[in-house]
Design a protein around this motif. Structure first.
Motif, PDB file in Angstrom:
ATOM      1  N   GLU A   1      -1.593  -4.642  -4.654  1.00  0.00           N
ATOM      2  CA  GLU A   1      -2.843  -5.225  -4.166  1.00  0.00           C
ATOM      3  C   GLU A   1      -2.722  -6.724  -3.937  1.00  0.00           C
ATOM      4  O   GLU A   1      -3.444  -7.292  -3.131  1.00  0.00           O
ATOM      5  N   ASN A   2      -1.800  -7.358  -4.646  1.00  0.00           N
ATOM      6  CA  ASN A   2      -1.646  -8.811  -4.555  1.00  0.00           C
ATOM      7  C   ASN A   2      -0.395  -9.252  -3.807  1.00  0.00           C
ATOM      8  O   ASN A   2      -0.129 -10.448  -3.707  1.00  0.00           O
ATOM      9  N   ALA A   3       0.355  -8.315  -3.289  1.00  0.00           N
ATOM     10  CA  ALA A   3       1.585  -8.645  -2.555  1.00  0.00           C
ATOM     11  C   ALA A   3       1.252  -9.429  -1.290  1.00  0.00           C
ATOM     12  O   ALA A   3       0.215  -9.226  -0.665  1.00  0.00           O
ATOM     13  N   GLN A   4       2.178 -10.298  -0.907  1.00  0.00           N
ATOM     14  CA  GLN A   4       1.970 -11.152   0.265  1.00  0.00           C
ATOM     15  C   GLN A   4       2.988 -10.913   1.374  1.00  0.00           C
ATOM     16  O   GLN A   4       2.920 -11.549   2.419  1.00  0.00           O
ATOM     17  N   SER A   5       3.944 -10.000   1.150  1.00  0.00           N
ATOM     18  CA  SER A   5       4.954  -9.751   2.184  1.00  0.00           C
ATOM     19  C   SER A   5       5.458  -8.316   2.100  1.00  0.00           C
ATOM     20  O   SER A   5       5.356  -7.673   1.062  1.00  0.00           O
TER      21      SER A   5
END
Length: 145
Positions: free
Chosen positions: A129-133
């Motif tokens: 849910e918090n991944a950026q890539s």
């Protein structure tokens, strides 16, 4: 196996206007690679209209899929992460949409099993849910495969 299916099939979006658009955006990588066609996207959306938000498999996560009636050319999955969750029917808030496209029901069950074992881990779900890539998402999945 799951991480291989997701390579180049991860999409990030700030927001979408509706749950239908979320399914369309999440389907784009599979459409672009000719894994599915537009009829499969329509079938996934129609299923929710007919049967309700059964594809919201846990809080925050939807897994749209449909029976393959010619719309799936090759088994694959794609992953959409939304910055702003979208509301599915019955006020179900979703920030992750994982499109599942299987040529047959056995491929469908294998992918479902892999995804379920991944998402049941609260820590992994939180990190997804918090991944950026895409790299971050695939590395997370590789850790638990």
């Amino acid at each position: 196996m799951l991480s291989k299916h997701l390579e180049s099939n991860v999409v990030f979006s700030k927001r979408v206007s509706s749950w239908e658009e979320a399914i369309k955006v999440a389907s784009e990588p599979l459409l672009n690679k000719d894994f599915i066609n537009q009829s499969y996207v329509r079938d996934m959306i129609e299923n929710v209209h007919k049967y309700g938000p059964y594809i919201v498999i846990m809080p925050g996560v939807a897994m749209p899929h449909a029976r393959n009636e010619g719309g799936v050319i090759k088994t694959g999955i794609s992953f959409l992460k939304l910055d702003t969750p979208v509301l599915f029917p019955e006020e179900k808030e979703v920030g992750i949409v994982i499109v599942l496209a299987a040529e047959d029901s056995s491929g469908h069950m294998d992918l479902l099993s892999d995804l379920s074992s991944l998402l049941i881990e609260e820590d992994i779900k939180y990190k997804l849910e918090n991944a950026q890539s895409e790299e971050e998402i695939i590395n997370l999945i590789k850790m638990v495969e």
